[in-house]
Write an enzyme that holds these catalytic residues in place. Structure first.
Site, PDB file in Angstrom:
ATOM      1  N   THR A 129     -20.448  18.704 -22.455  1.00 20.66           N
ATOM      2  CA  THR A 129     -19.387  18.100 -21.966  1.00 20.66           C
ATOM      3  C   THR A 129     -17.969  18.526 -21.859  1.00 20.66           C
ATOM      4  OG1 THR A 129     -20.905  16.192 -22.340  1.00 20.66           O
ATOM      5  CG2 THR A 129     -18.550  15.407 -22.047  1.00 20.66           C
ATOM      6  N   PHE A 159     -16.716  15.328 -27.024  1.00 23.37           N
ATOM      7  CA  PHE A 159     -17.918  14.707 -27.542  1.00 23.37           C
ATOM      8  C   PHE A 159     -18.951  15.377 -27.787  1.00 23.37           C
ATOM      9  CE2 PHE A 159     -16.460  11.661 -23.487  1.00 23.37           C
ATOM     10  CZ  PHE A 159     -15.641  11.201 -24.351  1.00 23.37           C
ATOM     11  N   PRO A 243     -36.324  17.893 -21.158  1.00 26.65           N
ATOM     12  CA  PRO A 243     -37.448  16.852 -21.580  1.00 26.65           C
ATOM     13  C   PRO A 243     -37.586  16.531 -22.836  1.00 26.65           C
ATOM     14  CG  PRO A 243     -38.302  18.199 -19.685  1.00 26.65           C
ATOM     15  CD  PRO A 243     -36.752  18.715 -20.120  1.00 26.65           C
ATOM     16  N   GLU A 245     -35.188  17.024 -25.369  1.00 26.48           N
ATOM     17  CA  GLU A 245     -33.881  16.482 -25.829  1.00 26.48           C
ATOM     18  C   GLU A 245     -34.186  14.789 -25.420  1.00 26.48           C
ATOM     19  OE1 GLU A 245     -29.238  15.963 -24.693  1.00 26.48           O
ATOM     20  OE2 GLU A 245     -30.259  17.580 -24.019  1.00 26.48           O
ATOM     21  N   GLY A 342     -27.404 -14.663 -36.449  1.00 30.84           N
ATOM     22  CA  GLY A 342     -26.051 -15.547 -36.573  1.00 30.84           C
ATOM     23  C   GLY A 342     -24.953 -14.742 -36.872  1.00 30.84           C
ATOM     24  N   GLY A 366     -27.266  12.415 -23.445  1.00 31.43           N
ATOM     25  CA  GLY A 366     -28.462  12.714 -22.983  1.00 31.43           C
ATOM     26  C   GLY A 366     -28.899  12.353 -21.458  1.00 31.43           C
TER      27      GLY A 366
END
Length: 385
Positions: A129, A159, A243, A245, A342, A366
């Site tokens: 990335t 990232f 596949p 990953e 809650g 991914g």
């Protein structure tokens, strides 16, 4: 319904994983989350206990395990303990970086890197990335130019999981600007290579202890033998590994969903409102029934995908189906779990609260849910062409 997915060897191994997590991870995990960094010593401990490097052949110091159900056991136990950041880091090492070296590496590369990766001494990362290129990998602008016996790399990645701890980074580079999808290569850059630097340790919404960073490459020179796989086939190599990953992410998602359900079920029959456990209220029972049914149906599908992976039959399309469905289910289950807890569900001292922030990334990295649907949709359309 009793699952028949695991055999006695897997259950024996589960005890090893559970003992390791209780000794090395659970007592330290909240401090790692606060520090936003996992202690590197935990990876070495994982190597000693056989929790990391499962797929590395014995000749390179690993366990030589090709049955993915053992990784599935690791994922279930990590989900049970709520130590998600640690599990995500292990998944990157065992489901992504090690398989790239194992399947694409030369004998010399395997000998050089795999033993220390299996020992937890060498941490891997993959740098795909960029600030302007996420799911569309053909938008990658990081370049590698051949200069004699070296490649010169320039560019920036973001990232990147294990960006701070990583000792070797598999960098997706554009090596031929005129070759479209055939112009990409995978090149390994090692720690302390001149010109290679780490930018910010990114402050994420969840997965606090899992280090994520920006990486910068300024005239980084690496030897030609650091090319991983075939020059110009980087994009194909990425597609070949997706596949594994994506099924790894899907397994992480369904195990996390199961853990969230178990926490919520226990809480629902401990917490009282209007004089009785909230689990005895019809709405709560309906919610728990929905959670359990969807989890069990999805577990059956994921189990089939894992068996297909073991047999070498898992397709990119089937992995995409598993990835988008399981991660979207995880989001729904965790959100319902928070609702039934809650106000306590919004507290980070409760595992369901930590799961709430850790879960959101699952439908993004991914390959986003939208990209998964596009892959599946193209396969459907191809039936009519």
């Amino acid at each position: 319904m009793q699952r028949k997915h695991f055999e006695s060897d897997h259950e024996d191994y589960r005890g090893t994983v559970r003992e390791f997590l209780a000794r090395e991870v659970e007592p330290r995990y909240l401090q790692w989350e606060e520090d936003r960094l996992i202690d590197r010593a935990s990876y070495v401990a994982a190597g000693r206990s056989g929790i990391i490097g499962l797929g590395v052949p014995e000749e390179f110091g690993g366990s030589g395990v090709t049955d993915y159900r053992f990784r599935h056991v690791v994922s279930e136990e990590i989900a049970r303990t709520g130590t998600t950041s640690f599990g995500s880091t292990l998944s990157l090492q065992d489901d992504i970086t090690i398989p790239y070296i194992l399947h694409l590496g030369t004998p010399a590369q395997k000998e050089r890197w795999l033993p220390r990766m299996a020992a937890g001494e060498l941490i891997g990362a993959i740098a795909m990335t960029e600030p302007g290129a996420g799911s569309d990998l053909q938008g990658v602008k990081t370049t590698a130019v051949r200069d004699g016996d070296e490649w010169v790399i320039n560019g920036q990645k973001t990232f990147i999981t294990n960006g701070i701890h990583s000792d070797l980074v598999i960098v997706v580079c554009r090596t031929d600007p005129n070759a479209s999808s055939k112009g990409f290569s995978l090149i390994v850059v090692e720690r302390d290579t001149p010109g290679f630097s780490r930018g910010r340790k990114l402050h994420k919404v969840g997965l606090a202890a899992q280090d994520t960073a920006e990486l910068v490459f300024e005239n980084v020179r690496v030897p030609a033998e650091n090319v991983l796989g075939t020059e110009g086939r980087g994009f194909i190599h990425l597609m070949e590994n997706l596949p594994l990953e994506r099924i790894g992410i899907a397994v992480g998602a369904i195990t996390a969903a199961r853990a969230a359900y178990e926490w919520t079920k226990s809480y629902a029959f401990e917490r009282k409102a209007f004089g009785r456990p909230i689990g005895d209220l019809q709405n709560s029972r309906f919610v728990l029934a929905e959670m359990l049914t969807e989890i069990e149906v999805t577990e059956s599908h994921i189990d089939r995908c894992v068996i297909a992976l073991n047999a070498g039959d898992l397709t990119a399309v089937d992995a995409s189906k598993a990835k988008w469905w399981a991660t979207e289910l995880q989001k729904r289950v965790v959100d319902l779990g928070v609702q039934l807890h809650g106000g306590y569900g919004f507290m980070m001292e409760y595992p369901i609260g930590r799961a709430y922030v850790d879960t959101r990334i699952q439908t993004i990295y991914g390959g986003t849910t939208e990209i998964m649907k596009e892959i599946i949709g193209r396969a459907i359309a191809s039936e009519f062409r």
